[in-house]
Motif scaffolding. Structure first.
Motif, PDB file in Angstrom:
ATOM      1  N   GLY A 176     -51.537  38.645  27.948  1.00  0.00           N
ATOM      2  CA  GLY A 176     -52.096  37.788  28.997  1.00  0.00           C
ATOM      3  C   GLY A 176     -51.508  38.141  30.348  1.00  0.00           C
ATOM      4  N   ALA A 177     -51.156  39.413  30.531  1.00  0.00           N
ATOM      5  CA  ALA A 177     -50.492  39.852  31.756  1.00  0.00           C
ATOM      6  C   ALA A 177     -51.467  40.139  32.893  1.00  0.00           C
ATOM      7  N   ILE A 178     -52.748  40.172  32.589  1.00  0.00           N
ATOM      8  CA  ILE A 178     -53.764  40.411  33.625  1.00  0.00           C
ATOM      9  C   ILE A 178     -54.504  39.091  33.861  1.00  0.00           C
ATOM     10  N   ILE A 179     -54.511  38.661  35.083  1.00  0.00           N
ATOM     11  CA  ILE A 179     -55.134  37.373  35.404  1.00  0.00           C
ATOM     12  C   ILE A 179     -56.364  37.568  36.288  1.00  0.00           C
ATOM     13  N   GLU A 180     -57.227  36.594  36.216  1.00  0.00           N
ATOM     14  CA  GLU A 180     -58.440  36.606  37.029  1.00  0.00           C
ATOM     15  C   GLU A 180     -58.269  35.609  38.181  1.00  0.00           C
ATOM     16  N   ILE A 181     -58.525  36.074  39.389  1.00  0.00           N
ATOM     17  CA  ILE A 181     -58.414  35.209  40.566  1.00  0.00           C
ATOM     18  C   ILE A 181     -59.797  35.084  41.201  1.00  0.00           C
ATOM     19  N   SER A 182     -60.205  33.872  41.399  1.00  0.00           N
ATOM     20  CA  SER A 182     -61.486  33.656  42.063  1.00  0.00           C
ATOM     21  C   SER A 182     -61.282  32.743  43.252  1.00  0.00           C
ATOM     22  N   ARG A 183     -62.068  32.946  44.275  1.00  0.00           N
ATOM     23  CA  ARG A 183     -61.987  32.086  45.443  1.00  0.00           C
ATOM     24  C   ARG A 183     -62.415  30.675  45.054  1.00  0.00           C
ATOM     25  N   PRO A 184     -61.809  29.668  45.671  1.00  0.00           N
ATOM     26  CA  PRO A 184     -62.197  28.291  45.348  1.00  0.00           C
ATOM     27  C   PRO A 184     -63.690  28.050  45.554  1.00  0.00           C
ATOM     28  N   CYS A 185     -64.254  28.602  46.615  1.00  0.00           N
ATOM     29  CA  CYS A 185     -65.677  28.380  46.887  1.00  0.00           C
ATOM     30  C   CYS A 185     -66.545  29.020  45.816  1.00  0.00           C
ATOM     31  N   GLU A 186     -66.166  30.202  45.361  1.00  0.00           N
ATOM     32  CA  GLU A 186     -66.922  30.871  44.296  1.00  0.00           C
ATOM     33  C   GLU A 186     -66.806  30.103  42.988  1.00  0.00           C
ATOM     34  N   ARG A 187     -65.590  29.617  42.726  1.00  0.00           N
ATOM     35  CA  ARG A 187     -65.317  28.972  41.449  1.00  0.00           C
ATOM     36  C   ARG A 187     -66.131  27.691  41.262  1.00  0.00           C
TER      37      ARG A 187
END
Length: 503
Positions: free
Chosen positions: A158-169
């Motif tokens: 689980g060392a790779i994480i996904e980051i999404s912008r709050p507006c996109e999310r």
């Protein structure tokens, strides 16, 4: 007035709205608009951006959006355009380019949890060979990465994480993405103008344009301007504020009369109940409500094969406006509620509704004119709507109202209702009903969690506001729409009672 979670974004937005309202009422908008820069942004701070010049650039765009004018013109030009009644032909939800620049664009990142394991599942799973090992740790080459997410799924640490912008999310219809210059871009062909992205952006980089000045201009011209209060009004101005105080305060702003949209909800309830009995299951397997414009827009844009399932009855806002127009064809009608999507619905039905404002904008008008609701006398306001009509504001309220009306009209009719709040939930439920996994023949769809009461233009905590609305609804003389004699009579009068699809 009770405002939930007052952030700096809300403070700045409210200050801009209130100051513009004050200047519009005092007839000094065009002359003093330039002074807002020094009033809100100064060399001494507070500082939210890198420098005072950036602060002022963002504020300039925010002011222009509030005036419904092009973002590139000067404040003086924007003020002159607003006072002249001009409105820029632009969406109601927009990104402020100067404010949107602080969110990372890299969607997948390798964290310190990476141990450079022997299996190298991340490398093996990548179809573009975008993952390398650099200094004993996995590294993603962004020039090759296509953001498929296979590396994240394959990493056993689980060392790779996904980051999404709050507006996109938060965008349930995937209408907002990061552009090549790292700024958010809204696809207005997909957007339903629910306002969720505006609430999610922690930098205040997404805003809704306002027609506040144009409304004040109509009031000051001496025209008969009607305020139509959404059913949620009883829950958004504090537990100690009486409905009669709010109504009197609105009249002090210069409005000719205050009308409850909940009365229109009773008319809609009667008509939707009759429509349900006439069409389900004879000509369609199920029917959905039509009162939430963002939900209707989502169905029309993203579930076009189900658009015929949406009720053909107009929304409570349009029903209430029709009653006003029947009695006063020259009336200027302003809807006021917690909903941003109502602004686009009003634009699409300008023959009935001239303007739509949020409760946030109403609060700014009161502040700008120096009106304190707490000091206003209570006129002993009595709702003209039924309990279920007032309950339209809360999740499940529409389904409850229609179910009661159907039972009153045809006791043996079987209504299997379901309500969904939040566009993601609405989309999921629509899919389930369509596939037969969910047995329901009436769906209440609401874009906002908690129903209308949770709209982005509101002022209060959803749970508290819902309780206040429920208490107010219990005070209604009529229990449901069929008990409301005047609403039944008005529902039979001529008018535009059927909505027109925009697709």
């Amino acid at each position: 007035m009770a405002i939930s979670q007052v952030t700096e974004v809300i403070r700045i937005r409210s200050k801009v709205l209130a100051e513009i309202a004050r200047m519009a009422y005092e007839d000094c908008l065009e002359k003093d608009i330039g002074n807002m820069m020094d009033t809100i942004v100064s060399e001494d701070g507070p500082r939210y951006r890198c420098c005072v010049h950036k602060e002022r650039a963002v504020l300039r765009q925010r002011i222009n959006l509030t005036l419904s004018q092009p973002l590139h013109v000067t404040q003086e030009e924007a003020a002159a355009g607003a006072l002249a009644g001009k409105v820029e032909d632009m969406p109601f939800i927009s990104v402020l380019p100067e404010a949107c620049d602080q969110c990372p664009i890299d969607k997948y990142m390798v964290t310190d949890a990476c141990r450079n394991c022997l299996a190298h599942n991340c490398i093996n799973s990548c179809p573009k060979q975008a993952i390398l090992v650099v200094q004993n740790r996995a590294y993603i080459d962004k020039t090759r990465c296509v953001e498929c997410g296979l590396c994240k799924k394959s990493c056993q640490y689980g060392a790779i994480i996904e980051i999404s912008r709050p507006c996109e999310r938060v965008c349930a219809v995937k209408a907002i993405v990061a552009g090549g210059d790292r700024k958010a871009v809204i696809d207005h062909e997909k957007c339903v103008e629910c306002g969720a992205c505006r609430e999610a952006c922690p930098f205040g980089a997404i805003g809704d344009r306002s027609l506040l000045v144009q409304v004040i201009r109509q009031i000051k011209s001496g025209k008969q301007v009607y305020a139509m209060l959404a059913p949620a009004f009883a829950g958004h101005f504090g537990a100690k504020t009486r409905p009669g105080q709010l109504v009197n305060a609105i009249k002090q702003l210069g409005f000719h009369e205050v009308i409850e949209v909940a009365y229109g909800a009773d008319i809609v309830t009667i008509k939707e109940a009759k429509e349900f009995l006439e069409t389900v299951p004879k000509s369609r397997p199920f029917m959905t409500s039509s009162c939430c414009p963002a939900f209707v827009s989502m169905v029309e844009k993203h579930f076009p094969d189900l658009k015929d399932m949406v009720s053909s009855t107009v929304s409570p806002m349009l029903a209430a406006a029709q009653i006003i127009k029947n009695n006063n064809p020259d009336a200027v009608i302003v809807f006021i509620g917690p909903c941003i999507a109502k602004k686009s619905e009003a634009r699409n039905h300008s023959d009935l509704v001239d303007f739509a404002l949020t409760f946030e904008e109403l609060a700014a008008m009161l502040t700008g004119k120096g009106i304190d609701i707490d000091t206003i006398a209570d006129s002993g306001f009595q709702s003209a709507a039924s309990g279920t009509g007032n309950g339209f504001a809360c999740a499940g309220g529409v389904a409850k109202a229609v179910q009661a009306a159907v039972a009153g009209l045809e006791p043996l009719a079987a209504v299997i209702s379901h309500n969904a709040a939040g566009l993601e939930n609405c989309a999921e439920v629509l899919t389930q009903i369509q596939s037969g996994r969910l047995k329901a023949n009436f769906l209440e769809g609401m874009a906002c969690y908690g129903g209308c009461i949770g709209g982005p233009g509101g002022l209060a905590n959803v749970r508290v506001a819902s309780k206040l609305v429920d208490n107010f609804a219990k005070q209604s003389t009529a229990k449901n729409a069929l008990d409301n004699g005047p609403a039944q009579t008005d529902s039979e009068k001529p008018g535009h009672w059927h909505r027109q699809s925009k697709q």
